[in-house]
Design an enzyme around this catalytic site. Structure first.
Site, mmCIF file in Angstrom:
data_model
loop_
_atom_site.group_PDB
_atom_site.id
_atom_site.type_symbol
_atom_site.label_atom_id
_atom_site.label_comp_id
_atom_site.label_asym_id
_atom_site.label_seq_id
_atom_site.Cartn_x
_atom_site.Cartn_y
_atom_site.Cartn_z
ATOM 1 N N LYS A 145 0.855 -1.189 0.000
ATOM 2 C CA LYS A 145 0.000 0.000 0.000
ATOM 3 C C LYS A 145 0.893 1.242 0.000
ATOM 4 C CE LYS A 145 -4.322 1.135 2.342
ATOM 5 N NZ LYS A 145 -4.994 1.073 3.643
HETATM 6 C C1 E4P Z 1 -8.333 2.031 3.415
HETATM 7 O O1 E4P Z 1 -7.550 1.223 2.987
HETATM 8 C C2 E4P Z 1 -8.199 2.739 4.691
HETATM 9 O O2 E4P Z 1 -7.570 1.869 5.613
HETATM 10 C C3 E4P Z 1 -9.499 3.118 5.327
HETATM 11 O O3 E4P Z 1 -10.600 2.715 4.546
HETATM 12 C C4 E4P Z 1 -9.558 4.491 5.860
HETATM 13 O O4 E4P Z 1 -10.811 4.702 6.432
HETATM 14 P P1 E4P Z 1 -11.130 5.922 7.416
HETATM 15 O O5 E4P Z 1 -11.360 7.146 6.601
HETATM 16 O O6 E4P Z 1 -12.389 5.488 8.132
HETATM 17 O O7 E4P Z 1 -9.949 6.052 8.331
#
Ligand code: E4P
Length: 206
Positions: free
Chosen positions: A84
């Protein structure tokens, strides 16, 4: 159409895996910090649970640092690791290098169709548009999914992220998302409908 869990809480993930409906896990540094575990431990536990696609966020101040941290994950976790990367100049350079050697990538923190296009051209396996954070800032997260879906032509999959409610899952898939990653609380709510509960109660009575 696939469903991922957006969590680093191994116990909570384990409880939902028995559903047989979960195809992968997305984590981020905040989720890992909240879980109280360290990243290496969390990733290994998820692999031990049999999860084959785990988004592992890499941190770094340069393309080289991001790439070398990514390669460390690939060395340790093999093809279970999806790297990522942030949607930044260095993040996309590292993405291109990784995709050229067939490492799965997830370009995260996508907030515009332009970013999605660049990430896709960099060979990203997944791109993660953040619906909830768009909506939190008075922007239209679902319109973003629709715009990206209309714009992309390659193999990159749209992984709808930052999902806060079950309705958004249906909407994101119908607008072209290939995968939704959801917190466990949203996954649990996806089963629920008041008319289903009522219908079961009546059928049991009858
Ligand atoms: C995606 O990969 C992220 O980990 C996640 O969806 C972020 O979500 P949030 O905006 O609730 O922190």
């Amino acid at each position: 159409m696939k469903l991922f869990l957006d969590s680093a809480d191994v116990n909570e993930i384990k409880k939902r895996l028995s559903s047989g409906l979960i195809a992968g896990i997305t984590t981020n540094p905040t989720l890992i910090r909240k879980s109280g575990g360290n990243p290496q431990h969390v990733y290994q536990e998820l692999i031990d649970l049999g999860i084959n696609d785990i988004s592992m966020e890499v941190i770094g101040d340069s393309e080289e640092e991001l790439f070398s941290n990514a390669m460390g994950h690939v060395k340790t976790y093999g093809d279970k690791a999806t790297i990522k990367l942030p949607c930044s100049v260095d993040g996309l350079k590292a993405c291109k290098r990784l995709s050229d050697i067939n490492v799965r990538t997830n370009v995260t923190l996508i907030f515009s169709a332009s970013q999605a296009i660049l990430a896709s051209l960099a060979g990203a396996t997944y791109i993660s548009p953040f619906i909830g954070r768009m909506d939190d800032n008075s922007l239209d997260g679902m319109k973003l999914i629709n715009d990206i879906s209309n714009a992309l032509t390659g193999d990159t999959k749209i992984l709808a992220a930052s999902i806060r409610d079950p309705q958004s899952v249906g909407a994101a898939f119908s607008l072209g998302a290939h995968i939704c990653t959801v917190p466990v609380s949203v996954f649990d709510k996806m089963y629920k409908h008041v008319l289903t509960d009522k219908g079961i109660e009546q059928f049991n009575l009858d």
